[in-house]
Design a protein around this motif. Structure first.
Motif, mmCIF file in Angstrom:
data_model
loop_
_atom_site.group_PDB
_atom_site.id
_atom_site.type_symbol
_atom_site.label_atom_id
_atom_site.label_comp_id
_atom_site.label_asym_id
_atom_site.label_seq_id
_atom_site.Cartn_x
_atom_site.Cartn_y
_atom_site.Cartn_z
ATOM 1 N N ASP A 79 0.819 -1.206 0.000
ATOM 2 C CA ASP A 79 0.000 0.000 0.000
ATOM 3 C C ASP A 79 0.858 1.263 0.000
ATOM 4 O O ASP A 79 0.535 2.250 -0.681
ATOM 5 C CB ASP A 79 -0.944 -0.003 1.204
ATOM 6 C CG ASP A 79 -2.024 -1.075 1.097
ATOM 7 O OD1 ASP A 79 -2.267 -1.547 -0.030
ATOM 8 O OD2 ASP A 79 -2.611 -1.434 2.134
ATOM 9 N N LEU A 80 1.942 1.241 0.782
ATOM 10 C CA LEU A 80 2.857 2.382 0.792
ATOM 11 C C LEU A 80 3.450 2.609 -0.593
ATOM 12 O O LEU A 80 3.522 3.749 -1.083
ATOM 13 C CB LEU A 80 3.980 2.147 1.814
ATOM 14 C CG LEU A 80 3.631 2.396 3.276
ATOM 15 C CD1 LEU A 80 4.667 1.763 4.187
ATOM 16 C CD2 LEU A 80 3.523 3.892 3.553
ATOM 17 N N HIS A 81 3.877 1.542 -1.234
ATOM 18 C CA HIS A 81 4.447 1.659 -2.578
ATOM 19 C C HIS A 81 3.417 2.227 -3.553
ATOM 20 O O HIS A 81 3.723 3.108 -4.375
ATOM 21 C CB HIS A 81 4.917 0.281 -3.059
ATOM 22 C CG HIS A 81 5.422 0.280 -4.469
ATOM 23 N ND1 HIS A 81 4.645 -0.097 -5.542
ATOM 24 C CD2 HIS A 81 6.635 0.636 -4.980
ATOM 25 C CE1 HIS A 81 5.344 0.022 -6.651
ATOM 26 N NE2 HIS A 81 6.554 0.453 -6.342
ATOM 27 N N LYS A 82 2.200 1.738 -3.465
ATOM 28 C CA LYS A 82 1.134 2.196 -4.362
ATOM 29 C C LYS A 82 0.832 3.678 -4.176
ATOM 30 O O LYS A 82 0.729 4.436 -5.152
ATOM 31 C CB LYS A 82 -0.133 1.373 -4.110
ATOM 32 C CG LYS A 82 -1.309 1.730 -4.998
ATOM 33 C CD LYS A 82 -2.483 0.810 -4.718
ATOM 34 C CE LYS A 82 -3.655 1.135 -5.612
ATOM 35 N NZ LYS A 82 -4.787 0.214 -5.358
ATOM 36 N N GLU A 83 0.700 4.114 -2.927
ATOM 37 C CA GLU A 83 0.367 5.513 -2.668
ATOM 38 C C GLU A 83 1.523 6.441 -3.029
ATOM 39 O O GLU A 83 1.317 7.527 -3.581
ATOM 40 C CB GLU A 83 -0.011 5.698 -1.197
ATOM 41 C CG GLU A 83 -1.310 5.017 -0.797
ATOM 42 C CD GLU A 83 -2.510 5.504 -1.605
ATOM 43 O OE1 GLU A 83 -2.562 6.709 -1.918
ATOM 44 O OE2 GLU A 83 -3.378 4.682 -1.922
ATOM 45 N N LEU A 84 2.741 6.034 -2.737
ATOM 46 C CA LEU A 84 3.900 6.857 -3.097
ATOM 47 C C LEU A 84 4.037 6.972 -4.613
ATOM 48 O O LEU A 84 4.365 8.043 -5.136
ATOM 49 C CB LEU A 84 5.177 6.260 -2.498
ATOM 50 C CG LEU A 84 5.342 6.388 -0.979
ATOM 51 C CD1 LEU A 84 6.569 5.599 -0.521
ATOM 52 C CD2 LEU A 84 5.468 7.848 -0.563
ATOM 53 N N SER A 85 3.785 5.887 -5.323
ATOM 54 C CA SER A 85 3.867 5.908 -6.789
ATOM 55 C C SER A 85 2.828 6.855 -7.378
ATOM 56 O O SER A 85 3.126 7.645 -8.286
ATOM 57 C CB SER A 85 3.670 4.501 -7.356
ATOM 58 O OG SER A 85 4.697 3.641 -6.945
ATOM 59 N N ALA A 86 1.602 6.782 -6.853
ATOM 60 C CA ALA A 86 0.536 7.665 -7.346
ATOM 61 C C ALA A 86 0.865 9.117 -7.049
ATOM 62 O O ALA A 86 0.647 10.010 -7.893
ATOM 63 C CB ALA A 86 -0.797 7.283 -6.706
ATOM 64 N N ALA A 87 1.419 9.376 -5.860
ATOM 65 C CA ALA A 87 1.785 10.746 -5.498
ATOM 66 C C ALA A 87 2.897 11.259 -6.399
ATOM 67 O O ALA A 87 2.862 12.412 -6.866
ATOM 68 C CB ALA A 87 2.217 10.802 -4.035
#
Length: 746
Positions: A79-87
């Motif tokens: 989830d951290l990877h996903k949110e950081l990538s989107a940001a």
């Protein structure tokens, strides 16, 4: 948290964030392996072990807890990877756009600085000896627009930054000795959104904005969208929720409430589009139920009238790109209901309820007419709009729907939706009873124009930066039928739809040029390459261009499109002569002649409009060209037909030929606006024939001269070609009207 500034967005190094994303990606992979090993190895062995007593009661649960904790660690890392990538993607996009605008402004000598309360100040510094000069109105307008654009970019970055910080805190949880137990982040965020939505009108403005933000950043996520709408209850509950929130926002005298509900409407629709998209596993097949509810009265507490389901659904559909399997049948059913009840079918309020509206973002538009709403939805949904306008009973049977939205085998549809909506007899409902404040006017014909743009160009009408696909036979045939519909009903092209008709003209310049070249001894039809074999009729096309050219916005779009196409095609002939039959010099002169033909039609139409309406209209025409000049230079997918590629990146399309010619057209209109005096508009209407000559010569200079010609002699020849083409265009236009009048009298 301190608000971001334009400098911080411009200067921030996103490299460390990108590096962190790569590290988290590695961590996700390692934890995935560890979680698999923990469950299939350690836990599996523990479950098989023949333990008794303390080992059975303590050790086995302990092993399971450890395995679950490793799985939670993997989930949290993912989830951290996903949110950081989107940001990162969002912030990098904003930064790139802001840097491009700031750098371009600095090259012009514009200074950008910070003002109070996050304001961005833009100015041209005074030059030595000119400190007391008054800044021109043109420059003031330029600086104002730049400041607003930069402020909007900073606001987007700030919103994304704040949202991501909040989500990361929730992923992390509050226990330093335990991984978060929120479950998959997409479902967790949907539950957050539902918690607010369940409060209905009791939610505060801050909560509604939080809900809108959750929808905004997760609208393209199938898991989030499915979970959210299932949580609302179903189609009927979704309509009721939207209705309550809409009338709460439009009926409240406070602007803050309305602003919050406007944001909710903007992102509720795109989220529904994702939830109902059949391309996603587990999509919500709600189309049939929405159609069943469409003609039903829906009771809403607090309202003295009962809106029909389609009136409520329409407010949601105004935003979002919907799949054609979902949207097209809804649009068909709505238009059929309107056709079957032309004198009135849709309910509207009276008395105290007049203040309410079902379209919070509408201005002078209350959202009670679902025809307008579904047309606006089609404007954002190219595949659905193409399917809708391609339906014609003269080609194959068109499905008829009963009141419940089910296909009725016994119902015959003897009209196409295009002919229905362009007919002289079609009744456009007055949907402006409610004084709702908001962004823009969305009248019925304006929305129809948007739908026709998306159907023929192949992109959402309000996405000018999106690459336009090829001209397919289906799209080209819709254009053909549009020109013939206008030929039958010349007055259909009114001011509120002329801009869309102008944009369609600009996109289909290859086909239009081909139609004008038909039968001409001076221009070769083969020059104007197209990707299909759907021809436009010359006479109908001429009358269509005349209708478009009589309105400032339509004329501006068509004129700039014609000149842009002429310049780019000349450049193509010079640089790739092997793609064309004949000699390059003759081909370029043929293009100039045909360009003059188009200007003969458009210029004459413009002149006739000014003759009737005078000097004020002259100024409107010139201002419309100036306003659209920058857009024309940034147009995606220069429509050179099969002769050239469709470029995916804006910068690759902006060429010297395009910029130079567009600037020439804009400057011509500026000059003639400034030269106006007290004389009538008809008297000061500039000589379009002479200006067209200059534009043709400018196009050749920018494109490059063919080899072996004397440049001065060739340029003079281009001017003669344009003039003769202009006269030919006037004659085509005149004959088109004479023939139309003759047919009408027979």
């Amino acid at each position: 948290m301190a608000r971001l500034t334009w400098r911080s967005v411009y200067q921030v190094d996103l490299g460390p964030l990108k590096s962190a994303i790569a590290q988290w990606d590695t961590m996700v992979g390692k934890l995935d392996d560890a979680a698999t090993e923990a469950h299939s190895g350690m836990l599996k062995k523990a479950n098989k072990a023949r333990w008794a007593g303390v080992n059975a009661d303590v050790t086995r649960p302990f092993v399971k807890a450890i395995a679950d904790e490793v799985t939670d660690a993997h989930t949290q890392a993912r989830d951290l990877h996903k949110e950081l990538s989107a940001a990162y993607d969002a912030l990098k996009s904003v930064q790139d756009e802001l840097q491009t605008k700031v750098d371009a402004a600095r090259r012009k000598g514009i200074e950008i600085s910070d003002g109070k309360d996050g304001q961005i100040l833009c100015k041209y510094p005074p030059q030595p000896g000119h400190q007391n000069e008054v800044v021109s109105e043109e420059r003031r307008k330029e600086l104002k627009i730049l400041g607003e654009e930069l402020a909007d970019l900073v606001a987007r970055a700030d919103s994304r930054d704040s949202y991501t910080a909040g989500i990361l805190a929730q992923i992390h949880g509050n226990d330093p000795h335990n991984f978060a137990k929120n479950g998959p982040i997409d479902k967790y965020k949907a539950k957050q959104a539902l918690t607010i939505a369940k409060k209905g009108t009791e939610a505060s403005n801050k909560e509604i904005r939080e809900l809108a933000e959750l929808l905004k950043y997760n609208k393209d996520n199938p898991t989030f969208s499915h979970t959210f709408f299932k949580g609302l209850g179903g189609p009927k509950e979704t309509l009721e929720y939207y209705a309550r929130m809409s009338i709460d926002g439009t009926g409240d005298p406070g602007k803050s409430r309305l602003n919050a509900v406007q944001d909710l409407q903007r992102y509720l629709g795109p989220t529904l589009a994702t939830a109902t998209d059949p391309d996603h596993k587990g999509y919500l097949n709600w189309g049939p139920e929405f159609r069943r509810l469409g003609a039903k009265d829906i009771h809403i507490d607090g309202l003295s009238f009962k809106p029909k389901g389609y009136q409520l659904l329409g407010g949601i559909l105004r935003y979002g790109n919907y799949d054609k399997k979902f949207l097209t049948p809804i649009a068909e059913h709505v238009v059929q209901l309107q056709h079957d009840h032309p004198k009135g079918y849709w309910n509207s309020p009276s008395g105290p309820d007049m203040q309410f509206g079902l379209d919070p973002n509408g201005k002078k538009n209350s959202g009670y007419d679902p025809v307008t709403s579904v047309l606006e939805a089609l404007g954002h949904s190219p595949e659905a709009s193409e399917a809708f306008f391609s339906k014609d009973p003269s080609d194959e049977p068109v499905d008829g729907y009963d009141e419940n939205g089910k296909i009725d085998p016994g119902k015959t549809i003897d009209y196409s939706y295009l002919s229905e909506l362009t007919s002289k007899d079609y009744h456009w409902n007055n949907d402006g009873a409610s004084p709702v404040r908001g962004e823009r006017v969305l009248g019925g014909k304006d929305a129809l124009g948007h739908a026709l743009e998306s159907a023929t160009i192949g992109t959402p009408y309000d996405r000018p930066g999106q690459a336009a696909p090829e001209h397919t036979p289906a799209r080209a045939d819709i254009v053909r039928r549009i020109t013939e519909a206008v030929d039958d009903n010349h007055d259909f092209v009114s001011r509120d739809i002329s801009d869309s008709m102008g944009k369609i003209s600009a996109e289909y310049m290859p086909e239009i040029n081909q139609a004008m070249a038909a039968g001409s001894k001076r221009s070769n039809e083969g020059l104007f390459l197209v990707e299909h074999s759907v021809p436009l009729k010359q006479e109908a096309t001429a009358r269509f261009l005349d209708a478009v050219g009589r309105h400032p916005e339509g004329h501006a779009e068509a004129t700039l499109g014609a000149q842009r196409y002429q310049a780019e095609l000349m450049r193509e002939v010079v640089h790739h002569p092997d793609k064309f039959d004949g000699q390059s010099a003759a081909n370029i002169r043929g293009i100039a002649y045909n360009g003059g033909t188009l200007e003969g039609i458009l210029g004459s139409a413009r002149h006739d409009a000014i003759q009737v309406d005078g000097e004020a209209t002259e100024k409107e025409f010139n201002e419309a060209v100036e306003k659209r000049g920058e857009w024309a230079k940034q147009a995606i997918g220069v429509p050179l037909g099969a002769a050239a590629e469709r470029f995916p990146v804006v910068g690759e399309v902006i060429t010297g030929a395009t910029e130079g010619v567009v600037d020439s057209v804009v400057e011509s209109h500026k000059k003639n606006t400034l030269e106006q005096d007290a004389a009538s508009g008809a008297a000061v209407s500039f000589d379009t024939r002479q200006e067209a000559e200059r534009w043709g010569q400018q196009a050749v200079r920018e494109a490059g001269y063919p080899p072996g010609v004397d440049q001065a002699t060739f340029s003079r020849g281009i001017a003669r070609d344009v003039t003769e083409g202009y006269d030919h265009g006037e004659k085509i236009r005149e004959n088109a009207f004479d023939n139309k009048a003759r047919r009408s009298s027979d």
